[in-house]
Design a protein around this motif. Sequence first.
Motif, PDB file in Angstrom:
ATOM      1  N   SER A 528      -6.314 -13.612   2.025  1.00  0.00           N
ATOM      2  CA  SER A 528      -5.581 -13.452   0.760  1.00  0.00           C
ATOM      3  C   SER A 528      -4.535 -12.349   0.877  1.00  0.00           C
ATOM      4  CB  SER A 528      -6.554 -13.133  -0.381  1.00  0.00           C
ATOM      5  OG  SER A 528      -7.268 -14.287  -0.748  1.00  0.00           O
ATOM      6  N   GLU A 529      -4.886 -11.260   1.523  1.00  0.00           N
ATOM      7  CA  GLU A 529      -3.913 -10.173   1.696  1.00  0.00           C
ATOM      8  C   GLU A 529      -2.729 -10.643   2.546  1.00  0.00           C
ATOM      9  OE1 GLU A 529      -3.801  -7.376   0.179  1.00  0.00           O
ATOM     10  OE2 GLU A 529      -5.779  -7.471  -0.771  1.00  0.00           O
ATOM     11  N   TYR A 530      -3.022 -11.380   3.588  1.00  0.00           N
ATOM     12  CA  TYR A 530      -1.963 -11.906   4.459  1.00  0.00           C
ATOM     13  C   TYR A 530      -1.022 -12.805   3.652  1.00  0.00           C
ATOM     14  CZ  TYR A 530       0.029 -13.619   8.876  1.00  0.00           C
ATOM     15  OH  TYR A 530       0.880 -13.904   9.921  1.00  0.00           O
ATOM     16  N   LEU A 531      -1.615 -13.694   2.854  1.00  0.00           N
ATOM     17  CA  LEU A 531      -0.800 -14.628   2.075  1.00  0.00           C
ATOM     18  C   LEU A 531      -0.017 -13.914   0.970  1.00  0.00           C
ATOM     19  CD1 LEU A 531      -3.299 -17.626   1.857  1.00  0.00           C
ATOM     20  CD2 LEU A 531      -1.213 -17.479   3.234  1.00  0.00           C
ATOM     21  N   LYS A 532      -0.578 -12.834   0.437  1.00  0.00           N
ATOM     22  CA  LYS A 532       0.184 -12.032  -0.532  1.00  0.00           C
ATOM     23  C   LYS A 532       1.417 -11.429   0.146  1.00  0.00           C
ATOM     24  CE  LYS A 532      -2.338  -9.142  -2.994  1.00  0.00           C
ATOM     25  NZ  LYS A 532      -3.489  -8.247  -3.309  1.00  0.00           N
ATOM     26  N   ALA A 533       1.272 -11.057   1.412  1.00  0.00           N
ATOM     27  CA  ALA A 533       2.427 -10.537   2.161  1.00  0.00           C
ATOM     28  C   ALA A 533       3.483 -11.614   2.340  1.00  0.00           C
ATOM     29  CB  ALA A 533       1.962 -10.001   3.515  1.00  0.00           C
ATOM     30  N   VAL A 534       3.042 -12.862   2.553  1.00  0.00           N
ATOM     31  CA  VAL A 534       3.982 -13.984   2.668  1.00  0.00           C
ATOM     32  C   VAL A 534       4.760 -14.147   1.363  1.00  0.00           C
ATOM     33  CG1 VAL A 534       4.163 -16.488   2.907  1.00  0.00           C
ATOM     34  CG2 VAL A 534       2.657 -15.192   4.438  1.00  0.00           C
ATOM     35  N   VAL A 535       4.050 -14.064   0.233  1.00  0.00           N
ATOM     36  CA  VAL A 535       4.727 -14.145  -1.066  1.00  0.00           C
ATOM     37  C   VAL A 535       5.741 -13.020  -1.199  1.00  0.00           C
ATOM     38  CG1 VAL A 535       4.429 -13.996  -3.569  1.00  0.00           C
ATOM     39  CG2 VAL A 535       2.802 -15.315  -2.198  1.00  0.00           C
ATOM     40  N   GLY A 536       5.338 -11.815  -0.768  1.00  0.00           N
ATOM     41  CA  GLY A 536       6.254 -10.682  -0.819  1.00  0.00           C
ATOM     42  C   GLY A 536       7.506 -10.918  -0.002  1.00  0.00           C
ATOM     43  N   ALA A 537       7.342 -11.475   1.215  1.00  0.00           N
ATOM     44  CA  ALA A 537       8.495 -11.743   2.075  1.00  0.00           C
ATOM     45  C   ALA A 537       9.390 -12.824   1.475  1.00  0.00           C
ATOM     46  CB  ALA A 537       8.016 -12.165   3.465  1.00  0.00           C
ATOM     47  N   ARG A 538       8.793 -13.843   0.878  1.00  0.00           N
ATOM     48  CA  ARG A 538       9.572 -14.950   0.326  1.00  0.00           C
ATOM     49  C   ARG A 538      10.305 -14.567  -0.956  1.00  0.00           C
ATOM     50  NH1 ARG A 538       6.780 -20.865   1.251  1.00  0.00           N
ATOM     51  NH2 ARG A 538       6.414 -20.670   3.496  1.00  0.00           N
ATOM     52  N   THR A 539       9.801 -13.570  -1.651  1.00  0.00           N
ATOM     53  CA  THR A 539      10.416 -13.183  -2.927  1.00  0.00           C
ATOM     54  C   THR A 539      11.123 -11.825  -2.836  1.00  0.00           C
ATOM     55  OG1 THR A 539       8.297 -12.210  -3.649  1.00  0.00           O
ATOM     56  CG2 THR A 539       8.740 -14.504  -4.282  1.00  0.00           C
ATOM     57  N   LYS A 541      10.000  -8.920  -2.164  1.00  0.00           N
ATOM     58  CA  LYS A 541       9.230  -7.795  -2.699  1.00  0.00           C
ATOM     59  C   LYS A 541       8.623  -7.059  -1.510  1.00  0.00           C
ATOM     60  CE  LYS A 541       8.147 -10.190  -7.032  1.00  0.00           C
ATOM     61  NZ  LYS A 541       7.086 -10.776  -7.890  1.00  0.00           N
ATOM     62  N   GLU A 542       9.416  -6.166  -0.949  1.00  0.00           N
ATOM     63  CA  GLU A 542       9.024  -5.524   0.304  1.00  0.00           C
ATOM     64  C   GLU A 542       7.778  -4.664   0.137  1.00  0.00           C
ATOM     65  OE1 GLU A 542      12.150  -3.569   2.359  1.00  0.00           O
ATOM     66  OE2 GLU A 542      13.516  -5.293   2.287  1.00  0.00           O
ATOM     67  N   ASN A 543       7.655  -3.971  -0.995  1.00  0.00           N
ATOM     68  CA  ASN A 543       6.461  -3.131  -1.197  1.00  0.00           C
ATOM     69  C   ASN A 543       5.194  -3.977  -1.168  1.00  0.00           C
ATOM     70  OD1 ASN A 543       7.954  -0.792  -1.389  1.00  0.00           O
ATOM     71  ND2 ASN A 543       8.046  -0.820  -3.632  1.00  0.00           N
ATOM     72  N   LEU A 544       5.247  -5.125  -1.854  1.00  0.00           N
ATOM     73  CA  LEU A 544       4.099  -6.038  -1.852  1.00  0.00           C
ATOM     74  C   LEU A 544       3.810  -6.509  -0.439  1.00  0.00           C
ATOM     75  CD1 LEU A 544       1.990  -7.902  -3.216  1.00  0.00           C
ATOM     76  CD2 LEU A 544       3.833  -9.572  -3.544  1.00  0.00           C
ATOM     77  N   MET A 545       4.838  -6.855   0.296  1.00  0.00           N
ATOM     78  CA  MET A 545       4.655  -7.351   1.654  1.00  0.00           C
ATOM     79  C   MET A 545       3.998  -6.297   2.538  1.00  0.00           C
ATOM     80  SD  MET A 545       7.486  -8.526   4.488  1.00  0.00           S
ATOM     81  CE  MET A 545       7.826  -6.792   4.883  1.00  0.00           C
ATOM     82  N   TYR A 546       4.560  -5.089   2.539  1.00  0.00           N
ATOM     83  CA  TYR A 546       4.028  -4.055   3.424  1.00  0.00           C
ATOM     84  C   TYR A 546       2.618  -3.630   3.020  1.00  0.00           C
ATOM     85  CZ  TYR A 546       8.484  -3.428   5.864  1.00  0.00           C
ATOM     86  OH  TYR A 546       9.602  -3.616   6.642  1.00  0.00           O
ATOM     87  N   GLU A 547       2.386  -3.457   1.730  1.00  0.00           N
ATOM     88  CA  GLU A 547       1.051  -3.054   1.272  1.00  0.00           C
ATOM     89  C   GLU A 547       0.009  -4.105   1.638  1.00  0.00           C
ATOM     90  OE1 GLU A 547       1.381  -2.362  -2.891  1.00  0.00           O
ATOM     91  OE2 GLU A 547       2.627  -0.553  -2.673  1.00  0.00           O
ATOM     92  N   SER A 548       0.374  -5.372   1.482  1.00  0.00           N
ATOM     93  CA  SER A 548      -0.574  -6.445   1.780  1.00  0.00           C
ATOM     94  C   SER A 548      -0.817  -6.572   3.277  1.00  0.00           C
ATOM     95  CB  SER A 548      -0.069  -7.768   1.212  1.00  0.00           C
ATOM     96  OG  SER A 548       0.072  -7.694  -0.198  1.00  0.00           O
TER      97      SER A 548
END
Length: 583
Positions: A528-539, A541-548
């Motif tokens: 789930s954390e990995y996939l949240k990073a994918v969402v961050g990259a696609r949208t 949202k770099e903070n979301l990507m890096y944190e995830s």
Amino acid sequence: MKRLNFKPLASIVLAALVLSGCSALKKMKKNADQINFQVTPEVLETHGGDVDVAIDGRFPESYFNRKVTLVATPVLKYDGGETAFKPVTLQGEKVDANNKVISYSGGSFAYKDAVDYTDNMRLSDLELRITASKGVKSLDFEPIKLADGVIATSTMVVNFPSPIIGVQREKNTTGIYDPNIDKFQRIVPDSYTADIHYLINSAVLRNTELTAEDIVKLREYTKDAFSAERKDLKGVEVSAYASPDGALDLNTRLSENREGTSSKYVKDQLKKDKIEAELKTKFTPEDWDGFKELMEKSNIQDKELILRVLSMYSDPEVREREIKNLSQAFTSVADEILPQLRRAKITASVDLIGKTDEEIAALADSDPASLNPAELLYAATLTTDKNKQLAIYNSFIKVYPNDWRGPNNAGMVLAQQMKYTDAKPLFEKAEKLKNDEPIIKNNLGVIALVEGDLAKAEQLFGAASGAGSEVNYNLGIVAIKKGEYDKAVKLLGDSDSPNAGLAKILAGDNNGALKSLESCTWENCFVSEYLKAVVGARTAKENLMYESLEAAVKINPELKAKIATDMEFAKYFNEPKFQAIVR
């Protein structure tokens, strides 16, 4: 006469033709950068186990020589190997063949193909390799890079399908079997009923009725229920009746008097036996329900006509009159049916109190044969230790070898431990015992899905319809693997599995995906954390990507190598913060 030698001339002509062909090919090779290629998608992706590519090519005016044939082959090149797509052959206007013709004044072509995805394609280049030929001469162009590849997010489905436990089941209000209902009951309702029969138009108790076998058994049953340690006498009920012949006011008084004599008898017996129990009494003037029940069980002539009268008329006087009109049938009714309805029905209600959890758990270990099937199945629910559960189900198989739930449930535990090879023969054994059981079909589908047989898994899950919510979840996994993402979203619903979030990502619903992924209750949910990073990259949202990403590698450091080659994060590959995570 002087002879002329044409051989040198022929050689000169042939050489000229070769040089001419070579010149045309070299010119096309030199100007290859004038060809326009558009690739869809711009970064290749895998869906349904394939890497699809669509190429639209356009040649400029005066580029494509009229006598040239061109073979173009897209090739996916990666570390350690390469995979070629099918080639496309194009030809000039004066080539005598059946390929796509490109005019000297310009032209275009459209191309589509797919290859099977392998994991080493994650970091790859799509290049176009061209060989042009004119006559006997051919020339290879320099490879042309068309696209990067391959985004493999669709392969991140958690292939951990859900088996279903086999229990004693009953249908719910929708008529579908509910696998979550286990008929094990610690307290089981029980009862015993005896009848005191009266003569016609009488409420007098007869000694022959009071000493009848069923009355004697009722008394013993009530005494035992009151004194036994694991029985609870809930109460005694007296229901008095009159048969539905005669005047209503007479039958009302008659049934009321029968209630009085029978309830007094029961009250006196309870007092004599020193039994404390709640006594309820009631009377029914005309027992039409009892009449119908006895008629349905009888072999009386014109039975169906009498039952039709009951369904057509609700007025008791009309019913009685119409039945009496069937004179021959009524004689049998008066002799066989009506005497049984002149009665008082006495029912003792008891709760049978079963073994405690501690007793069941101990017996499951020391003497499983002393437990009935429901108790032994229940024993497995008293522990979360999978090995203990497996031991109990193995005992069940020995004690109840013809019950499908033993091998099914043992297989379920093994499947939960990801020991699918060991689980498979147990599910197959369960199917031999009960081949139409939807739960077993689901569990065999689990094995087929893990083994990679999507078609068989889908067929088995279809046969498991109604077995439980697990079936839709498993079909959701199948849908992701087949690239049917909208279908997968519907099937997975509000599941707390990372697969629900993955399906939404692949269906283009990044906001919905994020909500699903944040609600994951799985332990150590690094997917789930990995996939949240994918969402961050696609949208973006770099903070979301890096944190995830940081959270994912903290749970599972082995993810670093995967992240470092994931094209979802390609634009960040050289960023120091990204490098710090994957190092």
